[in-house]
Scaffold this motif. Sequence first.
Motif, mmCIF file in Angstrom:
data_model
loop_
_atom_site.group_PDB
_atom_site.id
_atom_site.type_symbol
_atom_site.label_atom_id
_atom_site.label_comp_id
_atom_site.label_asym_id
_atom_site.label_seq_id
_atom_site.Cartn_x
_atom_site.Cartn_y
_atom_site.Cartn_z
ATOM 1 N N UNK A 5 35.155 77.382 12.627
ATOM 2 C CA UNK A 5 35.082 76.966 11.229
ATOM 3 C C UNK A 5 35.865 77.948 10.361
ATOM 4 N N UNK A 6 36.300 77.470 9.202
ATOM 5 C CA UNK A 6 37.029 78.313 8.259
ATOM 6 C C UNK A 6 36.132 78.603 7.065
ATOM 7 N N UNK A 7 35.578 79.802 6.979
ATOM 8 C CA UNK A 7 34.657 80.114 5.878
ATOM 9 C C UNK A 7 35.323 80.033 4.502
ATOM 10 N N UNK A 8 34.511 79.726 3.505
ATOM 11 C CA UNK A 8 34.964 79.635 2.113
ATOM 12 C C UNK A 8 34.434 80.781 1.270
ATOM 13 N N UNK A 9 33.237 81.255 1.624
ATOM 14 C CA UNK A 9 32.520 82.215 0.784
ATOM 15 C C UNK A 9 32.554 83.618 1.364
ATOM 16 N N UNK A 10 32.433 84.605 0.466
ATOM 17 C CA UNK A 10 32.336 86.008 0.872
ATOM 18 C C UNK A 10 31.273 86.695 0.032
ATOM 19 N N UNK A 11 30.400 87.432 0.715
ATOM 20 C CA UNK A 11 29.394 88.260 0.036
ATOM 21 C C UNK A 11 29.479 89.662 0.611
ATOM 22 N N UNK A 12 29.731 90.680 -0.216
ATOM 23 C CA UNK A 12 29.878 92.041 0.300
ATOM 24 C C UNK A 12 28.543 92.655 0.698
ATOM 25 N N UNK A 13 28.543 93.599 1.632
ATOM 26 C CA UNK A 13 27.314 94.316 1.964
ATOM 27 C C UNK A 13 26.689 94.941 0.716
ATOM 28 N N UNK A 14 25.382 94.828 0.616
ATOM 29 C CA UNK A 14 24.613 95.352 -0.512
ATOM 30 C C UNK A 14 24.969 94.649 -1.837
ATOM 31 N N UNK A 15 25.799 93.639 -1.794
ATOM 32 C CA UNK A 15 26.224 92.972 -3.022
ATOM 33 C C UNK A 15 27.137 93.813 -3.882
ATOM 34 N N UNK A 16 27.734 94.857 -3.296
ATOM 35 C CA UNK A 16 28.555 95.801 -4.060
ATOM 36 C C UNK A 16 30.028 95.407 -3.955
ATOM 37 N N UNK A 17 30.607 95.003 -5.065
ATOM 38 C CA UNK A 17 32.013 94.629 -5.139
ATOM 39 C C UNK A 17 32.833 95.766 -5.745
ATOM 40 N N UNK A 18 34.102 95.804 -5.394
ATOM 41 C CA UNK A 18 35.050 96.734 -6.018
ATOM 42 C C UNK A 18 36.291 95.933 -6.401
ATOM 43 N N UNK A 19 37.175 96.573 -7.158
ATOM 44 C CA UNK A 19 38.419 95.901 -7.521
ATOM 45 C C UNK A 19 39.211 95.531 -6.269
ATOM 46 N N UNK A 20 39.226 96.429 -5.276
ATOM 47 C CA UNK A 20 39.926 96.154 -4.035
ATOM 48 C C UNK A 20 39.304 95.008 -3.258
ATOM 49 N N UNK A 21 37.978 94.902 -3.320
ATOM 50 C CA UNK A 21 37.281 93.812 -2.644
ATOM 51 C C UNK A 21 37.669 92.475 -3.239
ATOM 52 N N UNK A 22 37.684 92.408 -4.564
ATOM 53 C CA UNK A 22 38.043 91.155 -5.232
ATOM 54 C C UNK A 22 39.477 90.763 -4.924
ATOM 55 N N UNK A 23 40.370 91.748 -4.875
ATOM 56 C CA UNK A 23 41.764 91.460 -4.555
ATOM 57 C C UNK A 23 41.903 90.951 -3.127
ATOM 58 N N UNK A 24 41.189 91.571 -2.195
ATOM 59 C CA UNK A 24 41.260 91.151 -0.800
ATOM 60 C C UNK A 24 40.685 89.755 -0.615
ATOM 61 N N UNK A 25 39.563 89.474 -1.261
ATOM 62 C CA UNK A 25 38.962 88.146 -1.156
ATOM 63 C C UNK A 25 39.913 87.077 -1.683
ATOM 64 N N UNK A 26 40.561 87.388 -2.797
ATOM 65 C CA UNK A 26 41.512 86.429 -3.382
ATOM 66 C C UNK A 26 42.679 86.190 -2.424
ATOM 67 N N UNK A 27 43.197 87.266 -1.848
ATOM 68 C CA UNK A 27 44.318 87.145 -0.912
ATOM 69 C C UNK A 27 43.937 86.313 0.312
ATOM 70 N N UNK A 28 42.695 86.478 0.788
ATOM 71 C CA UNK A 28 42.235 85.791 1.989
ATOM 72 C C UNK A 28 41.621 84.428 1.679
#
Length: 253
Positions: A143-166
């Motif tokens: 399956x091709x996942x659509x959603x992403x949830x970071x460990x502990x619910x902690x996001x960073x600017x780099x996390x948001x950029x990576x999620x957008x890219x992927x």
Amino acid sequence: MSSLISPVTRALTISGALAAGSLAVAHAAPALSALNAVRPWLTPELCGYGDPDHIALTFDDGPDPASTPFFLRELDRAGVRATFFLLGRMLVRDPGLGRELVAAGHEIAVHGYEHRCLLLRTPGAVRDDIARALDTISDLTGTQPTWYRPPYGVLTAGTLAAARELELTPVLWSTWGRDWTAAATPDSVHRTVTRRLAGGGTVLLHDTDCTAAPGSWRSAFGALPRLIDTCRARGLRLGPLREHRTSPVGLAR
């Protein structure tokens, strides 16, 4: 000349410190969304709000052969489907269980490969972790996942950029059960979830104790039948995030 060096050096040092501080703030600012008390006001788009007559049921940290099958059987008995945010390192231990989740009609999403706080990781390391998890989940479950949830619910600017890219949409939750603690019980989990439970919300529970107090998964499992009954008594449908809205809930890509 020497009299000018000291003021210039001090100015450059101060400017450098301010620049570094600004970068640190920019990096860490999204992490504020992990705070339940401020997320609905600060970043409501991350709360997982959807259709007002629907509740998105989500589980983190699995799949775990010691506990996830219990949740699968209970959800099947109740006729409920959910979204499971998988850890890559857990999936490679039991790929068959991941495929079983898919075969049972549940939605698969990305929680990362390792379960580490992203505030302490570089953007490159974060991107590699998410990409590795995405590839692992896609390859092993088909399956091709659509959603992403970071460990502990902690996001960073780099996390948001990576999620957008992927092409992953970040989503957290609107209510949780605090089911990872040694003191958690089925009653405490149900009480904590329903305190903030409202139509259109997203519930966070855990189907494993791999990152929590040993045996804590039993508190979530014990609360699950009662939570399902509570939602139905309130006229709320339970299901995965894919049924929560006609388009993903999260940050615009």
